[in-house]
Design a protein around this motif. Structure first.
Motif, mmCIF file in Angstrom:
data_model
loop_
_atom_site.group_PDB
_atom_site.id
_atom_site.type_symbol
_atom_site.label_atom_id
_atom_site.label_comp_id
_atom_site.label_asym_id
_atom_site.label_seq_id
_atom_site.Cartn_x
_atom_site.Cartn_y
_atom_site.Cartn_z
ATOM 1 N N GLN A 129 21.946 -21.743 -0.078
ATOM 2 C CA GLN A 129 20.831 -20.805 -0.070
ATOM 3 C C GLN A 129 20.581 -20.233 1.321
ATOM 4 O O GLN A 129 21.044 -20.768 2.323
ATOM 5 C CB GLN A 129 19.553 -21.464 -0.579
ATOM 6 C CG GLN A 129 18.962 -22.504 0.356
ATOM 7 C CD GLN A 129 17.670 -23.087 -0.177
ATOM 8 O OE1 GLN A 129 17.587 -23.484 -1.353
ATOM 9 N NE2 GLN A 129 16.648 -23.169 0.662
ATOM 10 N N THR A 131 17.046 -18.615 3.344
ATOM 11 C CA THR A 131 15.629 -18.272 3.311
ATOM 12 C C THR A 131 15.364 -17.175 4.326
ATOM 13 O O THR A 131 15.761 -17.290 5.490
ATOM 14 C CB THR A 131 14.757 -19.497 3.633
ATOM 15 O OG1 THR A 131 15.005 -20.530 2.666
ATOM 16 C CG2 THR A 131 13.283 -19.124 3.604
ATOM 17 N N GLN A 169 14.707 -10.816 -4.650
ATOM 18 C CA GLN A 169 13.561 -11.714 -4.608
ATOM 19 C C GLN A 169 12.329 -10.940 -4.142
ATOM 20 O O GLN A 169 12.427 -9.905 -3.467
ATOM 21 C CB GLN A 169 13.816 -12.890 -3.666
ATOM 22 C CG GLN A 169 14.937 -13.821 -4.082
ATOM 23 C CD GLN A 169 14.607 -14.617 -5.330
ATOM 24 O OE1 GLN A 169 13.445 -14.754 -5.709
ATOM 25 N NE2 GLN A 169 15.633 -15.152 -5.987
ATOM 26 N N ASP A 171 8.054 -11.800 -2.849
ATOM 27 C CA ASP A 171 7.000 -12.758 -2.556
ATOM 28 C C ASP A 171 5.716 -11.988 -2.263
ATOM 29 O O ASP A 171 5.664 -11.182 -1.332
ATOM 30 C CB ASP A 171 7.384 -13.631 -1.358
ATOM 31 C CG ASP A 171 6.384 -14.757 -1.104
ATOM 32 O OD1 ASP A 171 5.390 -14.861 -1.854
ATOM 33 O OD2 ASP A 171 6.599 -15.548 -0.167
ATOM 34 N N SER A 177 8.099 -15.083 2.329
ATOM 35 C CA SER A 177 9.385 -15.756 2.438
ATOM 36 C C SER A 177 10.194 -15.515 1.168
ATOM 37 O O SER A 177 9.686 -15.685 0.054
ATOM 38 C CB SER A 177 9.164 -17.258 2.653
ATOM 39 O OG SER A 177 10.385 -17.932 2.776
ATOM 40 N N VAL A 179 13.633 -16.601 -0.891
ATOM 41 C CA VAL A 179 14.640 -17.660 -0.959
ATOM 42 C C VAL A 179 15.733 -17.243 -1.938
ATOM 43 O O VAL A 179 15.481 -17.068 -3.136
ATOM 44 C CB VAL A 179 14.025 -19.000 -1.396
ATOM 45 C CG1 VAL A 179 15.093 -20.097 -1.397
ATOM 46 C CG2 VAL A 179 12.865 -19.389 -0.477
ATOM 47 N N THR A 181 19.094 -18.309 -3.725
ATOM 48 C CA THR A 181 19.757 -19.562 -4.076
ATOM 49 C C THR A 181 21.060 -19.310 -4.831
ATOM 50 O O THR A 181 21.376 -18.170 -5.195
ATOM 51 C CB THR A 181 18.826 -20.431 -4.927
ATOM 52 O OG1 THR A 181 18.488 -19.714 -6.137
ATOM 53 C CG2 THR A 181 17.544 -20.767 -4.181
#
Length: 217
Positions: A129, A131, A169, A171, A177, A179, A181
């Motif tokens: 992953q 971040t 992604q 947020d 942040s 993440v 994966t």
């Protein structure tokens, strides 16, 4: 290119006229242009541009909805589509004078309707992953951050057909942040992130993006 009203004393026209004028339409607007003999340029720069164009088009087909949002917003009210905006901005952003070998110049968002870009993008790789920590700028009066958004994909040669996956992604909670994966070990990944803003008029704006590359352990 000339806009036409009742071309040729009719209410529409298409095709060419004696290899002099070509009539067509764009987004329902009729126009005329000078007839030219199609060319098939093969300089190094032109071939690089063609290859990158093809790769970007393939990437767009695999792009999740979050990754398409800023381009859909950028195309609104303009005579182009979201995929046109995506490809056009990235072809212009990549230096095709010297054939590129990676996606370091990739543009995840060219911006739409205003909004400040992230103050920083920090990548922290771990097993499988990466971040992405999104630093925020000073927030203007009457504006709020709706979310940090971003995409990640395996780095490679932009001239080679894109056959990987694009992960997106979002947020909506500070501190922001993202993440990513399920990544392949010991591989370079491109991460591009931007901010989605709430404008004072209640609509969304998308900032320009920050892009970086990091390697998974």
């Amino acid at each position: 290119m000339s806009k036409l009203i009742a071309p040729l004393l009719s209410f529409g026209a298409g095709g060419g006229l004696a290899k002099t004028v070509v009539y067509s339409s764009w987004k329902g607007v009729p126009y005329a242009r000078r007839y030219v003999i199609p060319a098939n340029p093969r300089t190094t720069k032109q071939q690089v541009t063609r290859n990158v164009f093809k790769s970007l088009n393939q990437m767009w087909l695999l792009m999740p909805g979050i990754g398409k949002e800023p381009w859909i917003a950028r195309a609104q009210g303009r005579p182009l589509t979201a995929v046109n905006a995506f490809i056009q901005s990235n072809v212009r952003g990549i230096d095709t004078t010297t054939p590129p070998t990676d996606w370091a110049d990739f543009i995840g968002s060219a911006g739409a309707k205003g909004g400040l870009p992230p103050a920083s993008l920090g990548l922290t790789p771990a097993a499988g992953q990466i971040t992405a920590a999104i630093g925020t700028p000073a927030i203007p009066d009457d504006w709020t951050i709706a979310a940090a958004q971003g995409i990640a994909f395996l780095d490679g040669d932009p001239q080679v057909s894109f056959v990987g996956t694009v992960q997106a992604q979002e947020d909506a909670t500070a501190s922001y942040s993202l993440v990513f994966t399920g990544l392949t070990a010991a591989s370079d990944y491109v991460v591009s992130a931007w901010l989605k803003w709430n404008r004072p008029d209640g609509t969304f704006a998308y900032s320009t993006s920050i892009t970086d590359i990091d390697t998974t352990p």
